[in-house]
Design an enzyme around this catalytic site. Structure first.
Site, short mmCIF file in Angstrom:
data_model
loop_
_atom_site.label_atom_id
_atom_site.label_comp_id
_atom_site.label_asym_id
_atom_site.label_seq_id
_atom_site.Cartn_x
_atom_site.Cartn_y
_atom_site.Cartn_z
N ALA A 61 37.83 7.12 -7.09
CA ALA A 61 37.63 7.34 -5.67
C ALA A 61 37.50 8.82 -5.54
O ALA A 61 37.49 9.86 -6.45
CB ALA A 61 38.97 7.33 -4.91
N GLY A 100 40.13 4.66 -9.44
CA GLY A 100 39.29 3.66 -9.01
C GLY A 100 38.27 2.93 -9.85
O GLY A 100 37.92 1.70 -9.66
C1 3H9 Z 1 41.43 7.26 -7.24
O1 3H9 Z 1 40.71 6.94 -7.85
C2 3H9 Z 1 42.30 6.59 -6.07
C3 3H9 Z 1 42.14 5.03 -6.27
O2 3H9 Z 1 43.34 4.22 -6.98
C4 3H9 Z 1 41.68 4.32 -5.10
C5 3H9 Z 1 42.83 4.46 -3.88
C6 3H9 Z 1 42.61 3.61 -2.72
N1 3H9 Z 1 36.21 12.93 -6.98
O3 3H9 Z 1 36.25 17.59 -14.42
P1 3H9 Z 1 34.78 18.09 -14.39
C7 3H9 Z 1 33.87 16.59 -9.72
S1 3H9 Z 1 41.84 8.84 -7.06
C8 3H9 Z 1 35.52 14.02 -6.42
O4 3H9 Z 1 34.54 19.54 -14.36
P2 3H9 Z 1 34.43 16.94 -17.03
C9 3H9 Z 1 34.64 18.01 -10.02
O5 3H9 Z 1 35.51 18.55 -9.14
C10 3H9 Z 1 40.85 9.58 -8.54
N2 3H9 Z 1 35.03 14.66 -7.35
O6 3H9 Z 1 33.99 17.25 -15.58
C11 3H9 Z 1 33.61 18.89 -10.60
O7 3H9 Z 1 32.99 19.39 -9.38
P3 3H9 Z 1 32.48 20.64 -9.63
C12 3H9 Z 1 41.21 9.19 -9.65
C13 3H9 Z 1 35.47 14.72 -8.76
O8 3H9 Z 1 33.25 16.37 -17.79
C14 3H9 Z 1 32.71 17.89 -11.32
O9 3H9 Z 1 33.18 16.52 -10.61
N3 3H9 Z 1 40.33 9.75 -10.80
C15 3H9 Z 1 36.02 13.79 -9.18
O10 3H9 Z 1 35.39 18.10 -17.47
C16 3H9 Z 1 32.86 17.74 -12.72
O11 3H9 Z 1 34.00 17.41 -13.01
C17 3H9 Z 1 40.62 10.93 -11.57
O12 3H9 Z 1 41.72 11.66 -11.26
C18 3H9 Z 1 36.48 12.65 -8.19
N4 3H9 Z 1 37.26 11.52 -8.70
O13 3H9 Z 1 35.71 15.75 -16.53
C19 3H9 Z 1 39.70 11.48 -12.23
N5 3H9 Z 1 36.06 14.01 -10.34
O14 3H9 Z 1 31.22 20.70 -10.57
C20 3H9 Z 1 39.24 13.09 -11.95
C21 3H9 Z 1 35.37 14.82 -10.93
O15 3H9 Z 1 31.80 20.91 -8.09
N6 3H9 Z 1 38.23 13.41 -12.68
N7 3H9 Z 1 34.83 15.37 -9.81
O16 3H9 Z 1 33.27 21.76 -9.85
C22 3H9 Z 1 38.41 13.98 -13.84
O17 3H9 Z 1 39.33 13.78 -14.70
C23 3H9 Z 1 37.24 14.62 -14.64
O18 3H9 Z 1 36.55 15.27 -13.59
C24 3H9 Z 1 36.44 13.75 -15.59
C25 3H9 Z 1 35.17 14.59 -16.15
C26 3H9 Z 1 37.07 13.28 -16.91
C27 3H9 Z 1 35.81 12.52 -14.83
#
Ligand code: 3H9
Length: 719
Positions: A61, A100
């Site tokens: 999400a 998500g």
């Molecule tokens: C969910 O899914 C709820 C569901 O169950 C549904 C319920 C109804 N959203 O980390 P990075 C941005 S909850 C918005 O530096 P990497 C991040 O802020 C979600 N933005 O890259 C950054 O922005 P900026 C569950 C996001 O390659 C940019 O993307 N999912 C999101 O080191 C790059 O990120 C998670 O918890 C997001 N979901 O790592 C996963 N994700 O460039 C969260 C990232 O402006 N994400 N951004 O600073 C991660 O763990 C890492 O970002 C990921 C990539 C491993 C994907």
């Protein structure tokens, strides 16, 4: 936000296109809904493949949307409809399928993963739960114990582990999307009913209650006071005991209790704060995205004490050649053996071979003439450090970066003794340096943007969370620690015990209370600093009142503890007693009780009952108050940087967000009122006097943390 195309004549290929992680924003959800409707209604389409652009399936999400009202199609009915469709849907998972994104993959009838893909349900780390059916489908697919572990920890797993657990159907080293299209064509003729995970019966272990109870205990111990993992357990219980239709309602109810909680807000703030922290900027306009770091191939470490050894390991395990220098043969040999042991254990744990060939050990600084960067990690003594920097200036080639691992000394004073002040920067590691994630990169007024960029990028390469800070005594972390420690010892004088204070802080969520932490770090370090700054020891004027120094309240109890040779865990005695020197099992010590009682009676202090609330307020508000001053002084660029430092370096609980975010959650007005109250009661403690920035923010209506920057004058920024 999603591209739709027909491939191989009959496969609808839906590509999520929301860089950088293809998060399921309202626009993406809308696009998926439209694309699926099209695919299911188009008679030419016999199967569907869902993939993500740029080799990333989906990061879940869109967390940024959580702060506002829900817009666009909700996820649960959208995903239910994909699963219920009559055409096979295959998920082509490359990069990540998280949250998500993983839930989207779970409603597909088949899952193909690239061998480098990572999957997981990290919602718990954001203070919520996988509420798009994740808590109901995963247990049905892989059983309760494995699903519980993944959902309550948020752990990411590899494609290989996902295959073993039965989450994915195939792992491929080829283009997952192409493989998925071929797979989809073969799946057309096969029945779908057994592929709809929500229709499966959850394999339920006979001892379900005992299992859930054991996991609950584990979770409570590991994440004291944190709500989300407990809610996850309840949702998984629903998956085991209810049909899908009821379980999904339970999941949604539990999500509602978490979604607007302070803990969820704090944890989501931490997610973004951690990412913001790497984005440093200088008043000159130089910043993270316009300053090129140098490539570092070789480094040298001076000093093989605890810090030096940890730094060598951190560098060598990311492939940097390291020359380690000691001043005496015996120290060199001991350091060498310890580094080799640490690297071997580390490599074994990670299933790789130890990079011992990258190491060289020497007694001679002359060997450093060709290295790209030196990190000095000698004893915390300015004169000694200056001598080392003068030597390095003579020995190293003119382009070598010179870094100091000091925990609070003046980086610019060190730069001043070298022939290259623009190439000098502080790299403040935290002990043990190969374990602790935090790195304070201390920018002196003369450090060049290239130097800062290189130190920040080297930190990132070592897997650290690096934060750029300005140069002042103690920088950010240790400067703020002083008022926090002071409050704890003043509370001892007034009637509290070390165990009571530690318990209050640990119940709040700190990994360790202040006295247990001090015992671990070693009490002699602070004692030496206090002696050097004339606060204790023979140089103190005997006419000086014993509980006052430099015109303010001073608590000599820590000095008295050290005078008894109690230096903490390493001596088996400190604020607590331990089974043996180096022991970790802290027990209250009656001798400390006696010392406190004698002290109070000597100074006529009537001990009083002190509430946990007072302990938390005095320690944490004094901590945050110094944080406000640090912002005013331009030593930290933003409150997020301070919070990240406290989260990763000082055990501040993530569900509290860090001292600055915590203050905003409590309410700045309340923090101001309590500080005024305590300062009135203790006028000789300047740290309790509310900072001008705090007052200003309250006067401006207490804006959210992200807006504080607009109220800070950057004229005198040290960054
Ligand atoms: C969910 O899914 C709820 C569901 O169950 C549904 C319920 C109804 N959203 O980390 P990075 C941005 S909850 C918005 O530096 P990497 C991040 O802020 C979600 N933005 O890259 C950054 O922005 P900026 C569950 C996001 O390659 C940019 O993307 N999912 C999101 O080191 C790059 O990120 C998670 O918890 C997001 N979901 O790592 C996963 N994700 O460039 C969260 C990232 O402006 N994400 N951004 O600073 C991660 O763990 C890492 O970002 C990921 C990539 C491993 C994907």
């Amino acid at each position: 936000m999603a591209r739709y195309e027909l491939v191989k004549r009959s496969v609808a290929l839906i590509t999520l296109t929301n860089p950088p992680v293809n998060a399921l924003s309202s626009a993406v959800r809308h696009a998926i809904a439209k694309s699926m409707e099209h695919a299911l209604n188009d008679p030419k389409v016999s199967a569907v493949v869902i993939c993500g652009e740029n080799g990333r399936f989906c990061g879940g999400a869109d967390i940024r949307e959580f702060a506002g009202p829900l817009r666009g199609p909700p996820l649960v009915p959208l995903l239910d409809a994909i699963e219920a469709g009559e055409k096979p849907v295959v998920a082509a998972i490359e990069g990540v399928a998280l949250g998500g994104g993983f839930e989207l993959a779970l409603v597909c009838h088949y899952r193909i993963a690239h061998f480098k893909a990572r999957l997981g349900l990290p919602e718990v780390t954001l203070g919520i739960l996988p509420a798009a059916g994740g808590t109901q489908r995963l247990p049905r697919l892989i059983g309760i114990p494995a699903a519980l572990e993944l959902i309550t920890t948020g752990r990411h797993i590899s494609a290989q582990e996902a295959l073993k657990l039965g989450i994915v159907d195939q792992v491929t080293e080829q283009n997952a999307c192409e493989v998925a299209v071929e797979f989809a064509l073969r799946a057309v003729a096969k029945p779908l009913s057994s592929r709809r995970v929500s229709m499966l019966t959850t394999p339920c272990p006979p001892d379900l209650d005992a299992l859930l109870e054991a996991v609950t205990m584990q979770v409570k111990k590991k994440a004291r006071g944190v709500m989300a993992p407990l809610a996850c357990i309840q949702a998984v219980r629903a998956a085991a005991t209810m049909p899908y239709s009821k379980g999904i309602k339970r999941e949604s109810e539990l999500m509602a209790t978490l979604f607007n909680s302070g803990q969820a807000r704090a944890l989501q703030y931490c997610f973004f704060a951690q990412r913001t922290a790497g984005k440093w900027t200088l008043p000159s306009g130089a910043q993270w995205n316009n300053s090129k770091p140098r490539e570092i191939r070789s480094a040298a470490i001076i000093g093989l004490g605890t810090m030096g050894r940890g730094i060598v390991v951190s560098l060598a395990r990311v492939g940097i050649s390291v020359i380690a220098v000691e001043s005496e043969k015996k120290l060199l040999e001991t350091g060498k053996q310890m580094v080799i042991g640490m690297l071997e254990r580390d490599a074994k744990r990670r299933g790789v071979s130890a990079s011992l060939n990258l190491l060289k050990f020497t007694l001679s600084l002359q060997d450093l003439k060709d290295v790209d960067l030196v990190i000095e990690a000698v004893f915390e003594d300015m004169a000694l450090k200056k001598r080392v920097f003068q030597e390095l200036s003579k020995v190293c080639r003119p382009a070598t970066l010179l870094c100091t691992n000091t925990s609070g000394l003046d980086v610019d004073a060190l730069a001043g003794v070298t022939d290259r002040p623009h190439l000098v920067v502080g790299m403040h590691f935290f002990s043990p340096a190969h374990v602790m994630k935090l790195l304070e990169v201390v920018c002196g007024p003369r450090s060049s943007s290239e130097t800062i960029a290189t130190a920040m990028s080297l930190g990132k390469r070592m897997g650290k969370v690096s934060v750029a800070v300005g140069n002042c005594p103690g920088f950010v972390g240790n400067r703020m620690l002083k008022p926090y420690l002071d409050q704890a010892t003043f509370l001892l004088e007034e009637g509290a015990t070390p165990e009571q204070i530690d318990k209050a802080l640990e119940d709040f969520g700190f990994a360790m209370g202040v006295f247990r932490m001090s015992d671990l770090a070693g009490l002699d370090v602070g004692w030496r600093v206090r002696k050097e700054s004339g606060l204790t020891g023979p140089d103190v004027d005997p006419k000086n009142p014993p509980r006052r120094r430099q015109g303010r309240r001073y608590c000599p109890i820590p000095d008295m503890v050290c005078e008894q040779g109690r230096f903490g865990q390493k001596t088996g005695r400190g604020w607590y007693m331990y089974d043996k020197p180096g022991g970790t099992n802290a027990k209250p010590d009656p001798l400390i009780q006696n010392l406190l009682e004698m002290y109070r009676s000597r100074y006529g202090i009537q001990p009083r009952n002190i509430s946990d609330q007072e302990i938390i307020e005095r320690c944490l508000f004094a901590l945050a108050n110094e944080g406000f001053r640090i912002l005013e002084d331009g030593i930290a660029a933003r409150p997020e940087d301070i919070d990240v430092i406290y989260l990763f370096g000082y055990g501040f609980p993530r569900h509290g967000g860090g001292p600055m975010f915590y203050s905003s959650m409590v309410g700045l007005e309340r923090v101001l009122e309590r500080l005024e109250h305590y300062h009135q009661a203790h006028p000789d403690v300047p740290h309790l006097e509310p900072s001008p920035l705090l007052k200003k923010l309250v006067a401006c209506g207490s804006p959210p943390v992200q807006k504080w920057r607009e109220h800070i004058k950057t004229m005198h920024s040290h960054l």
